[in-house]
Write a protein that holds these residues in place. Structure first.
Motif, PDB file in Angstrom:
ATOM      1  N   VAL A 144       1.088  10.828   6.151  1.00 31.32           N
ATOM      2  CA  VAL A 144       1.274  11.488   4.852  1.00 31.32           C
ATOM      3  C   VAL A 144       0.437  12.760   4.834  1.00 31.32           C
ATOM      4  O   VAL A 144      -0.781  12.712   5.052  1.00 31.32           O
ATOM      5  CB  VAL A 144       0.854  10.574   3.692  1.00 31.32           C
TER       6      VAL A 144
ATOM      7  N   THR B  55       5.935  12.031   5.013  1.00 31.62           N
ATOM      8  CA  THR B  55       5.807  12.386   3.596  1.00 31.62           C
ATOM      9  C   THR B  55       4.939  13.619   3.472  1.00 31.62           C
ATOM     10  O   THR B  55       3.848  13.684   4.055  1.00 31.62           O
ATOM     11  CB  THR B  55       5.156  11.255   2.778  1.00 31.62           C
TER      12      THR B  55
ATOM     13  N   THR C 182      -2.590   7.627   6.191  1.00 30.89           N
ATOM     14  CA  THR C 182      -1.437   6.780   5.889  1.00 30.89           C
ATOM     15  C   THR C 182      -1.493   6.287   4.440  1.00 30.89           C
ATOM     16  O   THR C 182      -1.061   6.977   3.534  1.00 30.89           O
ATOM     17  CB  THR C 182      -1.363   5.613   6.894  1.00 30.89           C
TER      18      THR C 182
ATOM     19  N   ALA D  24      -0.730   8.123   0.794  1.00 32.78           N
ATOM     20  CA  ALA D  24       0.297   7.598  -0.104  1.00 32.78           C
ATOM     21  C   ALA D  24      -0.266   7.352  -1.500  1.00 32.78           C
ATOM     22  O   ALA D  24       0.385   7.649  -2.512  1.00 32.78           O
ATOM     23  CB  ALA D  24       0.878   6.309   0.473  1.00 32.78           C
TER      24      ALA D  24
ATOM     25  N   LEU E 198       2.441   7.091  -4.252  1.00 37.21           N
ATOM     26  CA  LEU E 198       3.593   6.505  -3.581  1.00 37.21           C
ATOM     27  C   LEU E 198       3.203   5.257  -2.796  1.00 37.21           C
ATOM     28  O   LEU E 198       3.931   4.822  -1.900  1.00 37.21           O
ATOM     29  CB  LEU E 198       4.228   7.528  -2.625  1.00 37.21           C
ATOM     30  N   GLU E 199       2.055   4.666  -3.130  1.00 38.24           N
ATOM     31  CA  GLU E 199       1.548   3.557  -2.321  1.00 38.24           C
ATOM     32  C   GLU E 199       2.425   2.307  -2.399  1.00 38.24           C
ATOM     33  O   GLU E 199       2.339   1.439  -1.519  1.00 38.24           O
ATOM     34  CB  GLU E 199       0.111   3.207  -2.723  1.00 38.24           C
TER      35      GLU E 199
ATOM     36  N   THR F  52       5.403   3.749   0.412  1.00 40.35           N
ATOM     37  CA  THR F  52       5.148   4.160   1.787  1.00 40.35           C
ATOM     38  C   THR F  52       3.657   4.067   2.075  1.00 40.35           C
ATOM     39  O   THR F  52       2.868   3.635   1.245  1.00 40.35           O
ATOM     40  CB  THR F  52       5.695   5.583   2.021  1.00 40.35           C
ATOM     41  N   GLY F  53       3.253   4.425   3.305  1.00 41.44           N
ATOM     42  CA  GLY F  53       1.842   4.449   3.665  1.00 41.44           C
ATOM     43  C   GLY F  53       1.373   3.261   4.463  1.00 41.44           C
ATOM     44  O   GLY F  53       0.311   3.294   5.074  1.00 41.44           O
TER      45      GLY F  53
ATOM     46  N   LYS G 168       8.594  -2.378   1.425  1.00 44.95           N
ATOM     47  CA  LYS G 168       8.351  -0.937   1.414  1.00 44.95           C
ATOM     48  C   LYS G 168       9.407  -0.199   2.230  1.00 44.95           C
ATOM     49  O   LYS G 168      10.092  -0.778   3.086  1.00 44.95           O
ATOM     50  CB  LYS G 168       6.957  -0.622   1.978  1.00 44.95           C
TER      51      LYS G 168
END
Length: 503
Positions: A62, A121, A374, A378, A383-384, A387-388, A394
């Motif tokens: 990310v 991302t 990562t 996120a 956006l945790e 993604t991440g 996920k």
């Protein structure tokens, strides 16, 4: 879309259970999401099976802070602190805006470089003066949709005159030069919020992976009314309020000169420090600032490379972590970094904090840096839950790396290899939402060769015109240099030098 099963791989999930500890197993993808992680997973007869032997599967990286506006200025500047560099990368005396085709290509180029180097991302703090235009913003969204990347995209705003956002500027700059800087009526808070609501209505959630975020440029560049309105809307829409705070020595004195307090304390007084607040840089923060940031659970995008290129200093990452501040990693724009590679930022972050003092137990370690690149990134992008990390439910945003390359030979500790040895060259495959977007170094959703050829054909004329803008704006160079000098002299009395405060 059929299932995809990655079998017998080395998995680095970065979740709460396993963190950066790799383990062997399978990963099943269904409808763009991870449906299961384990051993000997069953899949449908028509599933696509990927052999994971000698391969590492990890979350996509990310980029917590970048600016697509700078992508054509790679390799153009050096040896300039931020306030002087801004004159040339973001000229005060502006020319015509870049046309929509170049705007599309510029955004696409950033997405291409990001994806090919494992960034799935990006948080693009898109800045497009002199106005806010939904058609132009949609062009950026279209480029990211076509490339296949996940993105948060802003339309960054400021409504305080540049000279009123810089300490000493009105005092130093000759009046005849000040008179050249007529930017017209500033945007009101209501007008910007109305624009943002239109962007949310028309672009937010596009392609299932593109979001709009709110980006007041910096507290000293925005009126209190604008900052508060931006924060209220960010909370309402559950998106980041993405801003720049305390990046440079000049900004270290700005809050005290204008508001009688640090810029973090000023944000706190306005009620604009919260879980939604993501701060790019955060180099010149005090212990009191850090405590406020931790209590608010805000985020910092740590731009370890660009902070060095612009001479800003070293962010006190260990103290921020100790206070509970969320940390992501950002490249910043390609002009102040020269790449969009988070692997470069990871390595730099793994090295620079080791000069913070003799207490090596407080240096930043590889597993922490991987988390920043990562799941931390996120979280900073809010956006945790999407993604991440590699977790069932996920999005399947992931990388497959070849563990037989030079970068992993001989293999010791995967986390340390990723931070200190890997540069992205071991990546074999990149997926976003279960879609293969890069395979063996080749973009899968666009014709990269034709894009690069078109950029080589069209951009030289744009850069020639930009060179003329640089010449026009050079008249302000000495003023910005004097602002930087005065602030540098004064900041030593307010803070320890950032290089000594890095822990």
């Amino acid at each position: 879309m059929p299932q995809t099963l990655i079998r017998n791989a080395t998995l680095l999930t970065m979740d709460a259970t396993n963190g950066s500890k790799p383990f062997a197993g399978d990963l099943l993808i269904e409808a763009g999401r991870i449906s299961a992680i384990g051993k000997d997973l069953a899949a449908a007869p028509d599933a696509i099976v990927i052999d994971g032997r000698n391969r590492l599967v990890m979350p996509g990286l990310v980029n917590a802070h970048t600016h697509s506006s700078e992508t054509f200025f790679r390799g153009r500047y050096e040896g300039l602190p931020l306030e002087i560099w801004l004159l040339y990368a973001y000229p005060l005396l502006m020319g015509p805006v870049v046309n929509e085709r170049l705007l599309y290509l510029r955004s696409l180029l950033l997405a291409m470089e990001s994806l090919r180097n494992g960034v799935t991302t990006i948080c693009d703090d898109f800045f497009d003066p002199p106005s806010h235009d939904l058609t132009r913003l949609s062009t950026v969204f279209k480029a990211y949709e076509d490339a296949g990347i996940r993105a948060n995209v802003s339309s960054a705003v400021m409504n305080v005159h540049t000279l009123d956002a810089l300490p000493y500027a009105r005092e130093i700059m000759p009046l005849h030069l000040q008179e050249k800087l007529d930017f017209g009526s500033p945007m009101s808070a209501a007008t910007y919020i109305d624009y943002c609501r239109s962007a949310f209505a028309s672009l937010h959630g596009k392609a299932g992976r593109l979001n709009f975020m709110i980006a007041p440029s910096a507290p000293q560049r925005c009126t209190p009314e604008l900052l508060q309105a931006c924060h209220e809307l960010a909370v309402e829409m559950a998106v980041p309020l993405h801003t720049h705070i305390l990046e440079t020595k000049t900004q270290a004195v700005t809050g005290h000169e204008f508001f009688g307090k640090s810029l973090i304390a000023y944000m706190g007084d306005l009620g604009a420090l919260s879980r939604n607040t993501t701060i790019a840089h955060s180099v010149w923060v005090s212990d009191e600032d850090i405590a406020m940031m931790g209590e608010a659970r805000c985020s910092v995008a740590h731009n370890a490379v660009s902070n060095q290129k612009l001479g800003a200093g070293i962010a006190p990452v260990r103290r921020l972590i100790d206070a509970g501040v969320i940390i992501g990693l950002g490249t910043d724009g390609v002009s102040s970094n020269d790449t969009a590679r988070i692997f470069d930022v990871m390595r730099t972050a793994g090295l620079i904090h080791s000069v913070s003092g003799p207490d090596y137990d407080r240096w930043i370690h590889a597993d922490e840096i991987l988390a920043m690149a990562t799941i931390g990134g996120a979280r900073s992008a809010m956006l945790e839950n999407i993604t991440g990390s590699l977790e069932a439910g996920k999005a399947a945003d992931l990388l497959i790396l070849d563990l037989t390359t030079l970068n992993f030979t001989p293999l010791n500790d995967i986390a340390k290899h990723l931070v200190f040895a890997e540069n992205g060259s071991s990546i074999e495959m990149v997926m976003v939402a279960g879609q293969i977007v890069v395979r063996d170094g080749r973009m899968q959703m666009i014709d990269a060769a034709s894009v690069l050829a078109e950029i080589r054909e069209l951009v030289p004329a744009h850069l020639t015109a930009h060179g003329e803008l640089e010449k026009r704006n050079a008249v302000f160079h000495s003023t910005m240099a004097e602002i930087h000098r005065r602030a540098t002299d004064k900041v030593i009395g307010l803070h320890r030098y950032a290089g000594d405060a890095a822990s």
